[in-house]
Write an enzyme that holds these catalytic residues in place. Structure first.
Site, PDB file in Angstrom:
ATOM      1  N   GLY A 234       0.841  -1.188   0.000  1.00 49.71           N
ATOM      2  CA  GLY A 234       0.000   0.000   0.000  1.00 49.71           C
ATOM      3  C   GLY A 234       0.873   1.233   0.000  1.00 49.71           C
ATOM      4  O   GLY A 234       2.033   1.192   0.415  1.00 49.71           O
TER       5      GLY A 234
ATOM      6  N   GLN B  62       3.156   9.898   0.712  1.00 47.65           N
ATOM      7  CA  GLN B  62       4.428   9.186   0.715  1.00 47.65           C
ATOM      8  C   GLN B  62       5.255   9.435  -0.545  1.00 47.65           C
ATOM      9  O   GLN B  62       6.433   9.118  -0.583  1.00 47.65           O
ATOM     10  CB  GLN B  62       4.208   7.682   0.891  1.00 47.65           C
ATOM     11  CG  GLN B  62       3.687   7.316   2.263  1.00 47.65           C
ATOM     12  CD  GLN B  62       3.510   5.833   2.382  1.00 47.65           C
ATOM     13  OE1 GLN B  62       2.463   5.298   2.030  1.00 47.65           O
ATOM     14  NE2 GLN B  62       4.546   5.162   2.869  1.00 47.65           N
TER      15      GLN B  62
ATOM     16  N   CYS C 230       6.897   0.099   6.777  1.00 48.72           N
ATOM     17  CA  CYS C 230       6.373   1.237   6.026  1.00 48.72           C
ATOM     18  C   CYS C 230       7.442   1.719   5.059  1.00 48.72           C
ATOM     19  O   CYS C 230       8.624   1.837   5.427  1.00 48.72           O
ATOM     20  CB  CYS C 230       5.982   2.352   6.994  1.00 48.72           C
ATOM     21  SG  CYS C 230       5.329   3.826   6.194  1.00 48.72           S
ATOM     22  N   LEU C 231       7.023   2.001   3.843  1.00 45.05           N
ATOM     23  CA  LEU C 231       7.969   2.495   2.841  1.00 45.05           C
ATOM     24  C   LEU C 231       8.617   3.805   3.269  1.00 45.05           C
ATOM     25  O   LEU C 231       9.738   4.105   2.868  1.00 45.05           O
ATOM     26  CB  LEU C 231       7.256   2.675   1.494  1.00 45.05           C
ATOM     27  CG  LEU C 231       6.660   1.408   0.885  1.00 45.05           C
ATOM     28  CD1 LEU C 231       5.872   1.751  -0.376  1.00 45.05           C
ATOM     29  CD2 LEU C 231       7.729   0.378   0.603  1.00 45.05           C
TER      30      LEU C 231
ATOM     31  N   HIS D  62      -3.639   1.387   8.021  1.00 43.15           N
ATOM     32  CA  HIS D  62      -2.285   1.938   7.918  1.00 43.15           C
ATOM     33  C   HIS D  62      -2.237   3.095   6.914  1.00 43.15           C
ATOM     34  O   HIS D  62      -1.722   4.168   7.219  1.00 43.15           O
ATOM     35  CB  HIS D  62      -1.320   0.821   7.502  1.00 43.15           C
ATOM     36  CG  HIS D  62       0.100   1.245   7.335  1.00 43.15           C
ATOM     37  ND1 HIS D  62       1.106   0.811   8.159  1.00 43.15           N
ATOM     38  CD2 HIS D  62       0.693   2.054   6.414  1.00 43.15           C
ATOM     39  CE1 HIS D  62       2.260   1.341   7.765  1.00 43.15           C
ATOM     40  NE2 HIS D  62       2.032   2.096   6.703  1.00 43.15           N
ATOM     41  N   GLU D  63      -2.774   2.869   5.734  1.00 42.40           N
ATOM     42  CA  GLU D  63      -2.673   3.888   4.667  1.00 42.40           C
ATOM     43  C   GLU D  63      -3.544   5.106   4.944  1.00 42.40           C
ATOM     44  O   GLU D  63      -3.137   6.235   4.665  1.00 42.40           O
ATOM     45  CB  GLU D  63      -2.993   3.286   3.301  1.00 42.40           C
ATOM     46  CG  GLU D  63      -2.058   2.164   2.874  1.00 42.40           C
ATOM     47  CD  GLU D  63      -0.575   2.508   2.913  1.00 42.40           C
ATOM     48  OE1 GLU D  63      -0.210   3.694   2.764  1.00 42.40           O
ATOM     49  OE2 GLU D  63       0.234   1.589   3.103  1.00 42.40           O
TER      50      GLU D  63
ATOM     51  N   HIS E 161      -1.876   7.583   7.211  1.00 40.88           N
ATOM     52  CA  HIS E 161      -0.906   8.468   6.540  1.00 40.88           C
ATOM     53  C   HIS E 161      -1.569   9.783   6.122  1.00 40.88           C
ATOM     54  O   HIS E 161      -0.951  10.848   6.200  1.00 40.88           O
ATOM     55  CB  HIS E 161      -0.335   7.807   5.276  1.00 40.88           C
ATOM     56  CG  HIS E 161       0.832   6.923   5.524  1.00 40.88           C
ATOM     57  ND1 HIS E 161       2.035   7.372   6.021  1.00 40.88           N
ATOM     58  CD2 HIS E 161       0.996   5.597   5.305  1.00 40.88           C
ATOM     59  CE1 HIS E 161       2.883   6.368   6.105  1.00 40.88           C
ATOM     60  NE2 HIS E 161       2.273   5.277   5.687  1.00 40.88           N
TER      61      HIS E 161
END
Length: 162
Positions: free
Chosen positions: A43, A48, A91-92, A133-134, A137
């Site tokens: 995701g 991000q 996480c990226l 999670h997304e 953000h």
């Protein structure tokens, strides 16, 4: 696209609603998906990649990796349910850091497609985890705020997904 990483203050900002009809949304979604796959993520949120729009792209089918991304514009979690489960997350935007986070096992999300049509999706397990999670953000939150225990990267098995 370049991934924005901690400690960049952009990650702590609240994303603005995406404007339906914005012709750049299609390209942004495509570029976000390419970036997500290239970095082995499941995701990614627009913030991000440096864009403060409320849009996420997910593909939690880690088994087959058929590459069928789901684009969610202006998403909002409607409901969560089920027993909470503690799973490892990464996480990226926080490269090389993993930890155990407790999240609901089921979530229902409402979002628009790029044409403005509202739809709802439900998901269990990793899908519910991705939804939560997304969307966090988009409100300037990172998973590290919820980590209960960090994981030693050297102890992780090779080939595991974030």
């Amino acid at each position: 696209m370049n991934i924005v990483t901690v400690p960049d203050p952009l990650l702590r900002q609240i994303s603005e609603p995406a404007e339906i009809g914005d012709k750049s949304l299609k390209k942004l979604a495509k570029d976000m998906a390419k970036t997500m796959y290239k970095t082995d993520g499941v995701g990614i949120a627009a913030v991000q990649v440096g864009v403060l729009k409320r849009m996420i792209v997910i593909d939690c089918d880690v088994e087959s990796r058929r590459r069928r991304p789901i684009v969610l514009v202006n998403p909002e979690i409607l409901k969560t349910d089920g027993p909470e489960l503690t799973e490892r997350e990464g996480c990226l935007s926080v490269p090389g850091v993993y930890g155990y986070v407790t999240r609901p096992t089921w979530a229902k999300i409402r979002a628009q497609d790029r044409f403005g049509n509202w739809f709802e999706r439900e998901g269990e397990g990793i899908v519910a985890q991705c939804f939560c999670h997304e969307t966090e953000h988009l409100d300037g939150h990172l998973f590290i705020e919820k980590v209960e225990e960090y994981v030693d990267v050297e102890q992780m098995q090779d080939g595991e997904e974030e």
